[in-house]
Scaffold this motif. Structure first.
Motif, short mmCIF file in Angstrom:
data_model
loop_
_atom_site.label_atom_id
_atom_site.label_comp_id
_atom_site.label_asym_id
_atom_site.label_seq_id
_atom_site.Cartn_x
_atom_site.Cartn_y
_atom_site.Cartn_z
N CYS A 22 -2.77 -5.32 -5.17
CA CYS A 22 -3.07 -4.33 -6.20
C CYS A 22 -1.74 -3.92 -6.82
CB CYS A 22 -3.79 -3.14 -5.60
SG CYS A 22 -4.04 -1.78 -6.77
N ALA A 23 -1.54 -4.32 -8.06
CA ALA A 23 -0.30 -4.00 -8.75
C ALA A 23 -0.52 -2.81 -9.66
CB ALA A 23 0.15 -5.21 -9.57
N ALA A 24 0.40 -1.85 -9.59
CA ALA A 24 0.31 -0.64 -10.38
C ALA A 24 1.36 -0.63 -11.48
CB ALA A 24 0.50 0.58 -9.49
N SER A 25 0.98 -0.09 -12.61
CA SER A 25 1.92 0.05 -13.72
C SER A 25 1.57 1.32 -14.49
CB SER A 25 1.87 -1.16 -14.66
OG SER A 25 0.58 -1.29 -15.22
N SER A 30 4.29 7.28 -8.13
CA SER A 30 4.58 7.88 -6.84
C SER A 30 3.33 8.60 -6.36
CB SER A 30 5.76 8.85 -6.93
OG SER A 30 6.07 9.36 -5.66
N PRO A 31 2.30 7.86 -6.00
CA PRO A 31 1.06 8.51 -5.58
C PRO A 31 1.19 9.12 -4.19
CG PRO A 31 0.91 6.17 -5.19
CD PRO A 31 2.23 6.41 -5.88
N TRP A 53 1.68 6.68 0.51
CA TRP A 53 2.71 5.90 -0.17
C TRP A 53 4.10 6.12 0.41
CZ3 TRP A 53 1.59 1.88 -2.78
CH2 TRP A 53 2.51 1.28 -3.63
N ARG A 54 4.39 7.34 0.80
CA ARG A 54 5.75 7.64 1.23
C ARG A 54 5.99 7.18 2.67
NH1 ARG A 54 8.71 13.60 1.24
NH2 ARG A 54 10.79 12.87 1.83
N PHE A 55 5.07 7.54 3.57
CA PHE A 55 5.32 7.28 4.98
C PHE A 55 4.46 6.15 5.55
CE2 PHE A 55 8.32 10.52 5.45
CZ PHE A 55 7.86 11.68 4.84
N ILE A 70 -3.49 -3.21 5.96
CA ILE A 70 -3.06 -2.67 4.67
C ILE A 70 -1.55 -2.47 4.70
CG2 ILE A 70 -3.41 -0.25 5.33
CD1 ILE A 70 -4.42 0.26 2.45
N SER A 71 -0.91 -2.72 3.56
CA SER A 71 0.53 -2.51 3.46
C SER A 71 0.87 -2.20 2.01
CB SER A 71 1.31 -3.73 3.95
OG SER A 71 1.02 -4.87 3.16
N ARG A 72 2.09 -1.74 1.80
CA ARG A 72 2.54 -1.50 0.44
C ARG A 72 4.01 -1.80 0.31
NH1 ARG A 72 6.02 1.27 2.66
NH2 ARG A 72 6.15 3.53 2.74
N ASP A 73 4.39 -2.16 -0.92
CA ASP A 73 5.80 -2.41 -1.23
C ASP A 73 6.17 -1.43 -2.33
OD1 ASP A 73 8.25 -3.30 -2.20
OD2 ASP A 73 7.80 -5.39 -1.80
N ASN A 74 6.89 -0.38 -1.95
CA ASN A 74 7.26 0.65 -2.93
C ASN A 74 8.11 0.10 -4.06
OD1 ASN A 74 6.24 2.01 -0.71
ND2 ASN A 74 7.56 3.78 -1.02
N THR A 75 8.92 -0.88 -3.77
CA THR A 75 9.83 -1.42 -4.79
C THR A 75 9.08 -2.21 -5.86
OG1 THR A 75 10.26 -3.47 -3.56
CG2 THR A 75 11.66 -1.57 -3.07
N LYS A 76 7.91 -2.71 -5.50
CA LYS A 76 7.12 -3.50 -6.45
C LYS A 76 5.88 -2.75 -6.93
CE LYS A 76 8.44 -7.95 -4.40
NZ LYS A 76 7.93 -9.20 -3.76
#
Length: 122
Positions: A22-25, A30-31, A53-55, A70-76
């Protein structure tokens, strides 16, 4: 405004794997949290997995624990859902959502993607 775009769905045999993205734009992204949700035909949309998102605190539906990650990449500005040991009952349209408040239930999502179809054949 925030745009969320899911990808990675498809047809897979039972026992197989898929990885959704899931790509955000849009606005400065900063959800508080994001999540994966799914809706099978004739059923209500349900939560699959959510992540802050932060932790990167995570919560999973009982039906996917031990199989989905589930995972996330804050930089992307991208969130992922790795799905293993898929079952026919996992067949659904998978949506990603983002919450900019301070809570993360399905009703708290402020933005939604259009969904990606996952079909698991038996």
């Amino acid at each position: 405004q925030v745009q969320l775009v899911e990808s990675g769905g498809g047809l897979v045999q039972a026992g197989g794997s898929l990885k959704l993205s899931c790509a955000a734009s849009g606005r400065t992204f900063s959800p508080y949290a994001m999540g994966w949700f799914r809706q099978a035909p004739g059923k209500e949309r349900e939560s699959v997995a959510r992540i802050t998102w932060r932790f990167a605190n995570k919560v999973y539906a009982d039906s996917v624990k031990g199989r989905f990650t589930i995972s996330r990449d804050n930089t992307k500005n991208t969130m992922y859902l790795e799905m293993n040991s898929l079952k026919p009952e996992d067949t659904a349209v998978y949506y990603c959502g983002a919450s900019f408040g301070s809570t993360w239930s399905i009703s708290d999502m402020d933005y939604w993607g259009k969904g990606t179809l996952v079909t698991v054949s038996s």
